[in-house]
Structures are given as C-alpha cells and as structure tokens.
Scaffold this motif. Sequence first.
Motif, mmCIF file in Angstrom:
data_model
loop_
_atom_site.group_PDB
_atom_site.id
_atom_site.type_symbol
_atom_site.label_atom_id
_atom_site.label_comp_id
_atom_site.label_asym_id
_atom_site.label_seq_id
_atom_site.Cartn_x
_atom_site.Cartn_y
_atom_site.Cartn_z
ATOM 1 N N UNK A 57 0.811 -1.207 0.000
ATOM 2 C CA UNK A 57 0.000 0.000 0.000
ATOM 3 C C UNK A 57 0.848 1.263 0.000
ATOM 4 N N UNK A 58 1.950 1.258 0.748
ATOM 5 C CA UNK A 58 2.802 2.448 0.787
ATOM 6 C C UNK A 58 3.365 2.763 -0.595
ATOM 7 N N UNK A 59 3.741 1.726 -1.329
ATOM 8 C CA UNK A 59 4.285 1.957 -2.658
ATOM 9 C C UNK A 59 3.198 2.455 -3.602
ATOM 10 N N UNK A 63 3.453 6.028 -5.499
ATOM 11 C CA UNK A 63 3.413 6.139 -6.954
ATOM 12 C C UNK A 63 2.190 6.938 -7.408
ATOM 13 N N UNK A 64 1.061 6.711 -6.759
ATOM 14 C CA UNK A 64 -0.137 7.471 -7.106
ATOM 15 C C UNK A 64 0.066 8.963 -6.843
ATOM 16 N N UNK A 65 0.748 9.281 -5.748
ATOM 17 C CA UNK A 65 1.058 10.683 -5.470
ATOM 18 C C UNK A 65 1.984 11.281 -6.513
ATOM 19 N N UNK A 66 2.955 10.495 -6.952
ATOM 20 C CA UNK A 66 3.894 10.954 -7.969
ATOM 21 C C UNK A 66 3.199 11.235 -9.283
ATOM 22 N N UNK A 67 2.260 10.358 -9.671
ATOM 23 C CA UNK A 67 1.651 10.439 -10.989
ATOM 24 C C UNK A 67 0.294 11.130 -11.007
ATOM 25 N N UNK A 68 -0.229 11.494 -9.844
ATOM 26 C CA UNK A 68 -1.479 12.241 -9.810
ATOM 27 C C UNK A 68 -2.703 11.407 -10.116
#
Length: 362
Positions: A57-59, A63-68
Amino acid sequence: MSVLDLVRADLRDFGGYRSARSDKLDGQVWLNANESPWANSADIGSQLRRYPDPQPQRLREALAGLYGCSPRQLLAGRGSDEGIDLLLRALCRPGGDAVVVTTPTFGMYAVSARLHGTPVVDVPLREDDDGYHCDFAAVGDAAERTAARLVFLCSPGNPGGNLLRIEDIAALAARLLDRAVVAVDEAYIEFADAPSAIALLEESPNIAVLRTLSKAHALAAARIGCVIADAALIAVLQRCQAPYPLPVPSVEAALAALAPASQRLTGARIRETIGERARLQSALARSPGVRRVVPSRANFVQVRCIDAQGAFEALLAAGIVVRDLRAMGIPDALRISIGTPDQNDRVLRVMDALPVPAGAAA
C-alpha cells in the motif's frame, strides 16, 4: 460503456490465484505460506524469508502521489514489461484480437503479442525533417479494420524520441471508446516536460498509461513500473498478475527514491539531462560523419550516420557502447543515451574524428 466490456469474456469473472498474502490477516505466528521459520544467514533484516505483499500500500500510494492518480487506478509491477504483458493477457484472446503498433517502436509490444499468439498490425510512423510522426487516422482505421483490442503508443517514442500530442491521444481514445484500449507508454515522459495521458482517464476509461522508475528515477535494476488505468481494469489486471511480483528490496529502494530529498535530486538530474541532450544534438549535427540528428524529447538521441558501422566500431573501440538500430530497419542509425557531460564529450570526440567515406554526401 464500461472498460470491462473490452476485457476477454472468459476473464471477466476470473478470480485469479489467491496467495497466502491475498487476505489481510493479523497474527504473531505465521504458518500459512509454507515459509521457512528461520531467516537465511544472508537475510540481514530477517525480511526475505517471508513472501512480500503483492501490492504494498505504501508503494501504491507513493506512486499514485507521484503520478497524480488514485491508488485504485494503479497496479505496480516488474517494470513496464509486465504491464504490457498483463494488458495483452487481459484484453486479447490468444490467436485473435489484434494489437496495433507504430514502428519503429519499443520491441516488447510485438514480442509479448507473439508469445501470446496475438496478431500484430503495424502502422509505421512517418518521418520528415522534424522527426517521427504518428498517423492517428491510420491507426484508428487499422484498429477498426482488424477489430484490435489494444493499441500501443509510445510517447516519447523509442527509438524516435517523438512526443505525441495529448489532444491526438484523446481523439483516438474517443474514436475507439467501445472498441479498444489505447495504451500509452510514457517511460520517457519526464524528459519531455509535457502533460501525461493520465489526465485523460476521467473522460477516457479506455486509456491505460505505462510508467516506470527505470529511466528518470535511475532504478532500472529494481524493476518497478506500473499501469495506470480505470480502477475496474486495474482490478482485472491484478487478477492476471503473478502472486508476488514485487521483491521487498525493490520496494524499499523505490520508496527511498520517492522521498522528497531524492525527488529533488531526480528533478535536478532530469533538467541536466535535458540540457545535455540539447548540447549533444547541436554538436552531433556538426560532426562530419553525421547525416542528421533526429529531434528527441527523451533521454537519448537518434543519429543517422554516413557510415553507421564505422561509427559504431569507432565508439566501441573508445569504450563507448551505443545501440545499433540497423536491426530495427533503420539502416544508418545509432541511438545514443544522454550521459554525464564528460561521457557526452567522449562521444563527441569520437564522432568528430570519424572519416567521411570518399564520395559520401552529408
């Protein structure tokens, strides 16, 4: 229309393999996965004896935060290659349901399709003095004519370095809305300073975007990439994925690379790469053995040489390994990754010293 209508009919209710880590359980003594009760002497943190979380989940959140995007829209996996394979498995019946590619392009689209028994339809890129261009109308025609379920676009392209207009991708996805998934491979998008097709997901549920930490984030050996798509399609892809795709050391490396300090350093190196790309393109265009340098928005340049074999051998003799593109049907081309300033200077010294064959015209 639901993107699930494009999934293979025999896989829409497919549950996939449920591993010992599929259920979220709490306990102190874990005896459900046939793991060793003792750590290996090489396992310094005593983590490697346990199977990893299939989707940490952390990853996913990082990644979701990085890619929006939302974590539900993202599936992490082994580089972009696994994403390509999963899309083929989920959408294309073996022996049918063609895929469309635009050559010259990343070879794994066709390789994965062939291994899956899926016909490949090629709509070659057009080339002029401004570089490579995708004929989106021809791509749409080919997809409709062959009843393709999947279209692969690479932006920026590899090995061409060409960036596709986001408006053209959106128009193609709208045209193929109930026919095919448009997969946009953005492995090099960080070097293009351009919008991502991820922004189209809300209006275009048949778009899937491939991203990777191998290039701009310098984690090629960690093999961390992801597919970003409609949450319903992501759930199908996860059911088609192998049980434990993400090794713990790779996940830890990715999380460290996505920390704020690492992100700032990555951003600085991306900017330096873009600057070096411009310098290398300009200098190579003046080299006597170079016919032309193809405009690039990626972290490499494609160089068309008067004598590609001679240039390749001269670079290799100087200890510099570049990619020979002649096997891809580009008879005079080499692909040169952007290195450090010193490495790029070494390339330029070799290229500037190349003899021009007698009678050759640049």
